[in-house]
Design a protein around this motif. Structure first.
Motif, PDB file in Angstrom:
ATOM      1  N   ARG A 223     -16.297  16.195  18.798  1.00 41.23           N
ATOM      2  CA  ARG A 223     -16.117  17.408  18.021  1.00 41.23           C
ATOM      3  C   ARG A 223     -14.672  17.586  17.530  1.00 41.23           C
ATOM      4  O   ARG A 223     -14.387  18.514  16.784  1.00 41.23           O
ATOM      5  CB  ARG A 223     -16.524  18.627  18.861  1.00 41.23           C
ATOM      6  CG  ARG A 223     -18.024  18.627  19.147  1.00 41.23           C
ATOM      7  CD  ARG A 223     -18.424  19.678  20.138  1.00 41.23           C
ATOM      8  NE  ARG A 223     -19.839  19.524  20.484  1.00 41.23           N
ATOM      9  CZ  ARG A 223     -20.474  20.247  21.391  1.00 41.23           C
ATOM     10  NH1 ARG A 223     -19.814  21.174  22.056  1.00 41.23           N
ATOM     11  NH2 ARG A 223     -21.744  20.058  21.649  1.00 41.23           N
ATOM     12  N   TYR A 224     -13.789  16.727  17.957  1.00 41.54           N
ATOM     13  CA  TYR A 224     -12.387  16.855  17.556  1.00 41.54           C
ATOM     14  C   TYR A 224     -12.214  16.788  16.030  1.00 41.54           C
ATOM     15  O   TYR A 224     -11.474  17.611  15.471  1.00 41.54           O
ATOM     16  CB  TYR A 224     -11.548  15.782  18.241  1.00 41.54           C
ATOM     17  CG  TYR A 224     -10.094  15.820  17.862  1.00 41.54           C
ATOM     18  CD1 TYR A 224      -9.242  16.781  18.416  1.00 41.54           C
ATOM     19  CD2 TYR A 224      -9.560  14.918  16.944  1.00 41.54           C
ATOM     20  CE1 TYR A 224      -7.906  16.831  18.065  1.00 41.54           C
ATOM     21  CE2 TYR A 224      -8.222  14.962  16.579  1.00 41.54           C
ATOM     22  CZ  TYR A 224      -7.400  15.920  17.145  1.00 41.54           C
ATOM     23  OH  TYR A 224      -6.083  15.975  16.788  1.00 41.54           O
ATOM     24  N   PRO A 225     -12.844  15.823  15.324  1.00 39.34           N
ATOM     25  CA  PRO A 225     -12.711  15.816  13.860  1.00 39.34           C
ATOM     26  C   PRO A 225     -13.212  17.114  13.221  1.00 39.34           C
ATOM     27  O   PRO A 225     -12.674  17.564  12.200  1.00 39.34           O
ATOM     28  CB  PRO A 225     -13.581  14.622  13.431  1.00 39.34           C
ATOM     29  CG  PRO A 225     -13.675  13.759  14.628  1.00 39.34           C
ATOM     30  CD  PRO A 225     -13.675  14.697  15.793  1.00 39.34           C
ATOM     31  N   LEU A 226     -14.222  17.719  13.829  1.00 40.96           N
ATOM     32  CA  LEU A 226     -14.776  18.966  13.318  1.00 40.96           C
ATOM     33  C   LEU A 226     -13.758  20.098  13.447  1.00 40.96           C
ATOM     34  O   LEU A 226     -13.513  20.847  12.489  1.00 40.96           O
ATOM     35  CB  LEU A 226     -16.049  19.300  14.097  1.00 40.96           C
ATOM     36  CG  LEU A 226     -16.978  20.377  13.538  1.00 40.96           C
ATOM     37  CD1 LEU A 226     -17.587  19.918  12.238  1.00 40.96           C
ATOM     38  CD2 LEU A 226     -18.050  20.700  14.557  1.00 40.96           C
ATOM     39  N   ILE A 250     -18.867  24.692   3.473  1.00 43.31           N
ATOM     40  CA  ILE A 250     -17.422  24.484   3.433  1.00 43.31           C
ATOM     41  C   ILE A 250     -16.958  23.294   4.259  1.00 43.31           C
ATOM     42  O   ILE A 250     -15.770  22.965   4.247  1.00 43.31           O
ATOM     43  CB  ILE A 250     -16.677  25.752   3.908  1.00 43.31           C
ATOM     44  CG1 ILE A 250     -16.986  26.037   5.386  1.00 43.31           C
ATOM     45  CG2 ILE A 250     -17.030  26.939   3.036  1.00 43.31           C
ATOM     46  CD1 ILE A 250     -16.200  27.225   5.941  1.00 43.31           C
ATOM     47  N   LEU A 251     -17.861  22.635   4.988  1.00 43.01           N
ATOM     48  CA  LEU A 251     -17.471  21.463   5.778  1.00 43.01           C
ATOM     49  C   LEU A 251     -17.013  20.347   4.839  1.00 43.01           C
ATOM     50  O   LEU A 251     -17.783  19.909   3.980  1.00 43.01           O
ATOM     51  CB  LEU A 251     -18.645  20.971   6.626  1.00 43.01           C
ATOM     52  CG  LEU A 251     -18.392  19.718   7.453  1.00 43.01           C
ATOM     53  CD1 LEU A 251     -17.371  19.999   8.550  1.00 43.01           C
ATOM     54  CD2 LEU A 251     -19.700  19.200   8.062  1.00 43.01           C
ATOM     55  N   PRO A 252     -15.764  19.881   4.973  1.00 43.51           N
ATOM     56  CA  PRO A 252     -15.278  18.805   4.107  1.00 43.51           C
ATOM     57  C   PRO A 252     -16.119  17.537   4.264  1.00 43.51           C
ATOM     58  O   PRO A 252     -16.616  17.235   5.352  1.00 43.51           O
ATOM     59  CB  PRO A 252     -13.841  18.582   4.596  1.00 43.51           C
ATOM     60  CG  PRO A 252     -13.456  19.866   5.256  1.00 43.51           C
ATOM     61  CD  PRO A 252     -14.714  20.384   5.881  1.00 43.51           C
ATOM     62  N   ALA A 253     -16.265  16.809   3.188  1.00 45.63           N
ATOM     63  CA  ALA A 253     -17.094  15.595   3.203  1.00 45.63           C
ATOM     64  C   ALA A 253     -16.547  14.563   4.167  1.00 45.63           C
ATOM     65  O   ALA A 253     -17.308  13.857   4.838  1.00 45.63           O
ATOM     66  CB  ALA A 253     -17.177  15.017   1.789  1.00 45.63           C
ATOM     67  N   ASN A 254     -15.215  14.455   4.271  1.00 49.32           N
ATOM     68  CA  ASN A 254     -14.644  13.451   5.170  1.00 49.32           C
ATOM     69  C   ASN A 254     -14.920  13.784   6.633  1.00 49.32           C
ATOM     70  O   ASN A 254     -15.065  12.903   7.472  1.00 49.32           O
ATOM     71  CB  ASN A 254     -13.141  13.309   4.929  1.00 49.32           C
ATOM     72  CG  ASN A 254     -12.399  14.624   5.141  1.00 49.32           C
ATOM     73  OD1 ASN A 254     -12.999  15.692   5.122  1.00 49.32           O
ATOM     74  ND2 ASN A 254     -11.099  14.545   5.344  1.00 49.32           N
ATOM     75  N   ALA A 255     -15.007  15.085   6.960  1.00 45.57           N
ATOM     76  CA  ALA A 255     -15.332  15.475   8.337  1.00 45.57           C
ATOM     77  C   ALA A 255     -16.784  15.151   8.643  1.00 45.57           C
ATOM     78  O   ALA A 255     -17.119  14.697   9.740  1.00 45.57           O
ATOM     79  CB  ALA A 255     -15.073  16.957   8.535  1.00 45.57           C
TER      80      ALA A 255
END
Length: 371
Positions: A223-226, A250-255
């Protein structure tokens, strides 16, 4: 006639302070509840934000629980009922676990994390009850009296089920929470606690040890990248947030690409999610609301003279801290099940902590005998 229960803890100045504490807590709660509704109104994603009303009503359980007129005995009955139901659920889970010969215990009706979290809360309540006995109780019945024997019988399958579920966060909360309770309530039991916890960890599924080795090797949790992606959005949060249930928008595509499997459906952090969904004002009110109840509970655990009442507040303080921990690594407020338990427990804590004198609490000596 002078109130015999009135002492330094029930003086007018202290009663006034309690009323101020309660008023502040209700004010922060009101800002949070009203702010979420406003954020729904101004949300650019109304189709998804409106769905949050199905969960937002859980917050209304707080003032309901606060308004109840019940005593410490009632609180004990509530805790006992929770412990009994959790023990039945844990026993059923263990039976299924043994029958299926699977790698770890899976929940029967709820998600694994929710199931394990509820079991941890019940286990903490049971452990707190066992440690609440006075020296007079021990002298009369011994530490393992009839009541404690019942609690041990109920709590044992719960703690085993938590370990067999092989989830690091619930196991950590159970180990640390029980350790704190032992240290603040009965330090002499630390050796027995060490033996018991060690035995549980030895019989735990191998997958739990693999998770522990993964983290100890310096690898971050999934969950760290999140959380990192969410933290980067904090500087651009609108006044009323992006709206409840805006995560998928709103979650960035890279995440999202950082997850090998399907990405999660929430930010897995209630405090981060509250700010992103509803804005800094509402998020700050919610954080302040939780902190105020934590402080009140710890203060009562330190200052209350009655041994049994002090033991109750110690248990509630650890219980609340464990719940906050679950909020920081997952979602409690927006959870269908945990949200109901969360707001109810907060209301009950505020009830007995702030309205202490109305419950007929009496001053007793440190050993629990009537003063």
């Amino acid at each position: 006639m002078k109130d015999r229960n009135r002492g330094i803890f029930f003086s007018p100045s202290v009663e006034s302070k309690k009323r101020k504490e309660f008023s502040l807590t209700l004010l922060l709660w009101g800002i949070y509840v009203g702010g979420v509704v406003v954020s729904i109104i101004f949300s650019p994603f109304k189709d998804t934000s409106l769905r949050y009303l199905a969960k937002h009503w859980h917050a209304l359980l707080f003032p309901v629980a606060c308004s109840l007129n019940f005593s410490c005995k009632d609180m004990k009955l509530i805790g006992g009922s929770f412990l009994f139901s959790a023990s039945l659920a844990a026993s059923a889970g263990i039976a299924r676990f043994i029958y299926q010969e699977s790698g770890y215990l899976e929940a029967l009706y709820k998600g694994n994390t929710t199931f394990a979290s509820l079991l941890v809360l019940a286990a903490i309540m049971g452990i707190g009850h066992m440690l609440s006995r006075t020296k007079r109780d021990d002298a009369k019945e011994g530490f393992v009296g009839a009541e404690n024997l019942i609690v041990v019988t109920l709590a044992l399958p719960i703690m085993l089920a938590v370990v067999f579920a092989a989830l690091m966060a619930p196991v950590d909360a159970l180990v640390v929470g029980s350790l704190v309770l032992v240290l603040v309530s009965r330090p002499k039991a630390i050796f027995a606690w060490t033996l018991f916890v060690g035995a549980m960890l030895v019989i735990s599924p191998r997958v739990l040890w693999l998770e522990f080795e993964w983290i100890m090797a310096g690898n971050h949790i999934d969950r760290y990248p999140l959380w990192s992606a969410g933290a980067k959005l904090l500087s651009s949060v609108p006044t009323f947030g992006f709206g409840p249930e805006s995560f998928c928008h709103i979650l960035p595509a890279n995440a999202s690409a950082a997850f090998a499997a399907r990405p999660p459906a929430t930010w897995h952090n209630d405090f981060l999610q509250t700010i992103l969904d509803n804005g800094w004002l509402v998020g700050g009110a919610y954080i302040g609301f939780v902190i105020s109840l934590v402080i009140v509970t710890i203060r009562r655990a330190i200052r209350t003279r009655d041994y049994r009442i002090r033991a109750l507040f110690k248990t509630l303080a650890v219980l609340l801290t464990a719940f906050v921990f679950f909020s920081m690594i997952g979602t409690v407020v927006s959870s269908a099940t945990l949200g109901i338990v969360w707001w109810t427990i907060l209301g009950l804590i505020a009830n007995i902590a702030i309205k202490e004198r109305t419950h007929g609490f009496t001053r007793t000596d440190p050993e629990g005998s009537p003063g």
